[in-house]
Design an enzyme around this catalytic site. Structure first.
Site, mmCIF file in Angstrom:
data_model
loop_
_atom_site.group_PDB
_atom_site.id
_atom_site.type_symbol
_atom_site.label_atom_id
_atom_site.label_comp_id
_atom_site.label_asym_id
_atom_site.label_seq_id
_atom_site.Cartn_x
_atom_site.Cartn_y
_atom_site.Cartn_z
ATOM 1 N N ASP A 70 -37.120 37.692 -88.945
ATOM 2 C CA ASP A 70 -36.896 39.116 -89.139
ATOM 3 C C ASP A 70 -35.760 39.507 -88.195
ATOM 4 O O ASP A 70 -35.923 39.465 -86.964
ATOM 5 C CB ASP A 70 -38.189 39.871 -88.802
ATOM 6 N N ASN A 116 -25.262 50.060 -97.041
ATOM 7 C CA ASN A 116 -24.577 50.650 -98.193
ATOM 8 C C ASN A 116 -23.451 51.537 -97.647
ATOM 9 O O ASN A 116 -23.357 51.772 -96.445
ATOM 10 C CB ASN A 116 -25.557 51.421 -99.087
ATOM 11 N N ASP A 133 -31.330 46.800 -94.647
ATOM 12 C CA ASP A 133 -30.843 48.106 -94.207
ATOM 13 C C ASP A 133 -32.009 49.023 -93.825
ATOM 14 O O ASP A 133 -32.042 49.604 -92.731
ATOM 15 C CB ASP A 133 -30.013 48.724 -95.337
ATOM 16 N N GLY A 158 -29.131 40.233 -101.701
ATOM 17 C CA GLY A 158 -30.358 40.873 -102.166
ATOM 18 C C GLY A 158 -30.083 41.721 -103.389
ATOM 19 O O GLY A 158 -29.607 41.234 -104.418
ATOM 20 N N VAL A 159 -30.325 43.008 -103.254
ATOM 21 C CA VAL A 159 -30.197 43.942 -104.367
ATOM 22 C C VAL A 159 -28.755 44.013 -104.908
ATOM 23 O O VAL A 159 -28.548 44.345 -106.074
ATOM 24 C CB VAL A 159 -30.732 45.337 -103.975
ATOM 25 N N TYR A 160 -27.761 43.654 -104.109
ATOM 26 C CA TYR A 160 -26.372 43.686 -104.573
ATOM 27 C C TYR A 160 -26.033 42.514 -105.485
ATOM 28 O O TYR A 160 -24.969 42.475 -106.090
ATOM 29 C CB TYR A 160 -25.404 43.742 -103.393
#
Length: 180
Positions: free
Chosen positions: A17, A31, A41, A126-128
């Site tokens: 972590d 972002n 983030d 990740g989400v990108y």
């Protein structure tokens, strides 16, 4: 062993972590608003406390491929470097260069602020949606390339969120800096 040496700098890969690491700076996969979000983030903003968000508001956002620095507040790290990675659009929209620019910019901020140790997450994977197998060699190669211009930095950690991500970073590191 995944540790590699280049000049005076040691490069390591860990699964951990990032908010728990005791380094001079952790990198936030931010972002463009710098006002928090999901994934790494959100975790960094939660762990640092509300003062991080307050300082981020003063920065007026950040362009993709760039990075900005703040204090670490309640984190073990004294600083957070917010790097805005690219959203994956198939690889023909400058994503590789933007990702490399995040790593270079973060290291140059360390150099400018006298920070010797830094931990990077796997930015944009990740989400990108940036393919992790493509991102790891870009991350490792960019760091190795810019270390010559950032001699104050002596410890770089690639802090991965999963074992498969760590394996990709270890492989990239072994290929870039083979043991002799």
């Amino acid at each position: 062993m995944s540790s590699r040496q280049i000049g005076t700098a040691t490069l390591d890969v860990v699964v951990a972590d990032i908010t728990t690491l005791r380094v001079d700076a952790i990198v936030n996969a931010a972002n463009a608003s710098l006002l928090g979000g999901g994934g790494v983030d959100g975790a960094i903003h939660r762990a640092a406390g509300p003062d991080l968000l307050a300082e981020c508001r003063t920065l007026k956002g950040c362009e993709t491929g760039d990075a900005k620095i703040t204090k670490g507040y309640k984190l073990p790290a004294s600083h957070v470097i917010h790097a805005v990675g690219p959203v994956w659009h198939g690889g023909r929209s400058g994503e590789d260069e933007a990702l490399a620019s995040c790593y270079r910019g973060a290291l140059m901020l360390c150099q400018a602020h006298g920070l010797v140790s830094i931990a990077f997450p796997a930015i944009s994977t990740g989400v990108y949606g940036f393919p992790a197998a493509r991102a790891a060699p870009i991350a490792v190669g960019s760091v190795i390339e810019v270390l010559k211009d950032a001699p104050v930095v002596t410890a770089v950690t690639f802090c991965c969120f999963s074992q498969p991500s760590a394996d990709l970073h270890r492989l990239a590191l072994a290929r870039a800096l083979p043991l002799v």
